[in-house]
Scaffold this active site. Structure first.
Site, short mmCIF file in Angstrom:
data_model
loop_
_atom_site.label_atom_id
_atom_site.label_comp_id
_atom_site.label_asym_id
_atom_site.label_seq_id
_atom_site.Cartn_x
_atom_site.Cartn_y
_atom_site.Cartn_z
N GLY A 31 0.81 -1.22 0.00
CA GLY A 31 0.00 0.00 0.00
C GLY A 31 0.84 1.27 0.00
O GLY A 31 2.04 1.24 -0.25
N HIS A 37 4.22 1.38 -8.16
CA HIS A 37 3.19 0.34 -8.02
C HIS A 37 2.24 0.37 -9.24
O HIS A 37 1.87 -0.67 -9.77
CB HIS A 37 2.35 0.58 -6.77
CG HIS A 37 3.10 0.50 -5.48
ND1 HIS A 37 3.30 1.60 -4.67
CD2 HIS A 37 3.69 -0.54 -4.84
CE1 HIS A 37 3.97 1.24 -3.59
NE2 HIS A 37 4.23 -0.04 -3.66
N GLN A 154 14.25 -9.64 -3.77
CA GLN A 154 12.93 -10.22 -3.55
C GLN A 154 12.43 -10.89 -4.83
O GLN A 154 11.93 -12.03 -4.81
CB GLN A 154 11.96 -9.13 -3.12
CG GLN A 154 10.50 -9.54 -3.12
CD GLN A 154 9.61 -8.45 -2.56
OE1 GLN A 154 9.50 -8.30 -1.36
NE2 GLN A 154 8.98 -7.68 -3.42
N MET A 185 11.28 5.60 -6.63
CA MET A 185 10.07 5.81 -5.84
C MET A 185 9.94 4.72 -4.78
O MET A 185 10.26 3.56 -5.03
CB MET A 185 8.85 5.79 -6.75
CG MET A 185 8.77 7.01 -7.61
SD MET A 185 7.15 7.13 -8.38
CE MET A 185 7.44 8.58 -9.37
N SER A 187 7.50 3.92 -0.95
CA SER A 187 6.55 4.40 0.07
C SER A 187 7.32 5.03 1.22
O SER A 187 6.81 5.91 1.92
CB SER A 187 5.70 3.24 0.60
OG SER A 187 5.10 2.55 -0.47
P1 AMP Z 1 5.96 -2.55 -1.63
O1 AMP Z 1 4.61 -1.94 -1.50
O2 AMP Z 1 7.07 -1.62 -1.30
O3 AMP Z 1 6.06 -3.88 -0.95
O4 AMP Z 1 6.15 -2.85 -3.17
C1 AMP Z 1 5.23 -3.61 -3.87
C2 AMP Z 1 5.79 -3.92 -5.25
O5 AMP Z 1 6.05 -2.70 -5.93
C3 AMP Z 1 7.11 -4.68 -5.17
O6 AMP Z 1 7.13 -5.68 -6.19
C4 AMP Z 1 8.13 -3.61 -5.42
O7 AMP Z 1 9.32 -4.09 -6.00
C5 AMP Z 1 7.39 -2.72 -6.40
N1 AMP Z 1 7.95 -1.36 -6.39
C6 AMP Z 1 8.24 -0.59 -5.32
N2 AMP Z 1 8.81 0.57 -5.70
C7 AMP Z 1 8.89 0.52 -7.05
C8 AMP Z 1 9.40 1.43 -8.05
N3 AMP Z 1 9.94 2.60 -7.73
N4 AMP Z 1 9.32 1.05 -9.34
C9 AMP Z 1 8.78 -0.14 -9.68
N5 AMP Z 1 8.28 -1.04 -8.81
C10 AMP Z 1 8.34 -0.70 -7.51
#
Ligand code: AMP
Length: 282
Positions: A31, A37, A154, A185, A187
């Site tokens: 989130g 995302h 991951q 980017m 969160s």
């Molecule tokens: P998270 O909410 O941080 O667990 O991320 C959820 C998914 O979004 C994961 O597969 C992350 O690798 C991907 N993600 C997070 N930040 C980015 C970004 N800047 N660009 C592309 N994918 C992202």
């Protein structure tokens, strides 16, 4: 757009879609969504008939003293963003729905991959990830799941887990989406003070410098790592967690930069730990 909280209801919905011959693309997230995302959501939509986005801040992938409690959350904002993207279902379970019993089965990450990079200073983190992703696959029954290259380790671990445990899911990686000044980017970027936000651009600059060095013919990983270390260390208040250059396929160590390599780093700015990486083909 449907919002489903119950794992059972989610699974029933997914089963019904499969019966109707529709394919499902899953984008797992914690989130507090941003363009990174959303780029994964668009990728899933290109590949599948229906998109499911999960929003779950998974308690078991956070260690003691990490930021589980203060992790940013804003479900109504997330739902607005996803509605605009034409998402079919958001799966947003509670922690109790996901982990109703204290004693539980844990899925171990592939041996050899989990103790380096982010696993070194976050023991147990990837066990939390492989466990929750296995559950999400069984609950959402996706044909495709999209993960970001931002979390390169991951993505590698999930790809290997899917091969090793024969999950009937195709894993697709989405590229890193960056702010205009290059910061990946995340969160967690909202934690940064305005000064640290400016300083954090050094992460991507150090990766670009590494790419330039390799372009100029430098092949020693130690030399490239040292140049990156010096560049980041010069910025006041940074604390380097790791800077590593590994084989991008299996995270094995490299003395010489050759083949597909992953240059990855984690750096703290005060209480905020940021990660970034670059893939190079040499
Ligand atoms: P998270 O909410 O941080 O667990 O991320 C959820 C998914 O979004 C994961 O597969 C992350 O690798 C991907 N993600 C997070 N930040 C980015 C970004 N800047 N660009 C592309 N994918 C992202």
């Amino acid at each position: 757009m449907k919002v489903i909280e119950s794992p059972q209801e989610m699974q029933n919905w997914s089963r019904a879609q499969a019966k109707a011959g529709l394919s499902i693309g899953l984008v797992p997230t914690m989130g507090y969504l941003h363009e990174g995302h959303l780029s994964l959501v668009r990728r899933a939509r290109e590949l599948c008939d229906l998109v499911v986005v999960s929003i779950f801040v998974n308690p078991i992938q956070f260690g003691e003293g990490e930021d589980f409690d203060r992790y940013p959350r804003d479900l109504s904002r997330d739902l607005d963003l996803l509605k605009k993207e034409g998402v079919g279902v958001v799966f947003a379970p509670t922690a109790t729905a996901m982990y109703p019993e204290k004693e539980r089965t844990i899925v171990d990450p592939p041996t050899g991959m989990e103790n380096r990079l982010c696993g070194r200073n976050r023991p147990g983190h990837f066990r939390g990830v492989t466990t929750v992703v296995s559950k999400l696959f069984n609950i959402c029954l996706p044909d495709v799941a999209v993960f970001g290259q931002k979390d390169a380790q991951q993505a590698l671990i999930i790809e290997k887990m899917v091969r090793d445990l024969n999950f009937p899911v195709r894993i697709v990686r989405g590229e890193i989406v960056r702010e205009l000044d290059g910061l990946a980017m995340s969160s967690r970027n909202v934690y940064l003070s305005p000064e640290d936000r400016k300083k954090a651009t050094v992460l991507y600059r150090s990766l670009l410098m590494a790419r330039d060095l390799v372009g100029q013919g430098v092949r020693k990983t130690s030399q490239v790592r040292k140049a990156m270390f010096d560049m980041i260390d010069q910025v006041d208040g940074t604390q380097i967690d790791y800077i590593e250059i590994y084989n991008a396929r299996d995270l094995s160590e490299l003395e010489e930069i050759n083949g597909q390599v992953l240059i990855a780093l984690a750096v703290r700015f005060g209480d905020t730990r940021l990660i970034d990486n670059l893939l190079l083909e040499v």
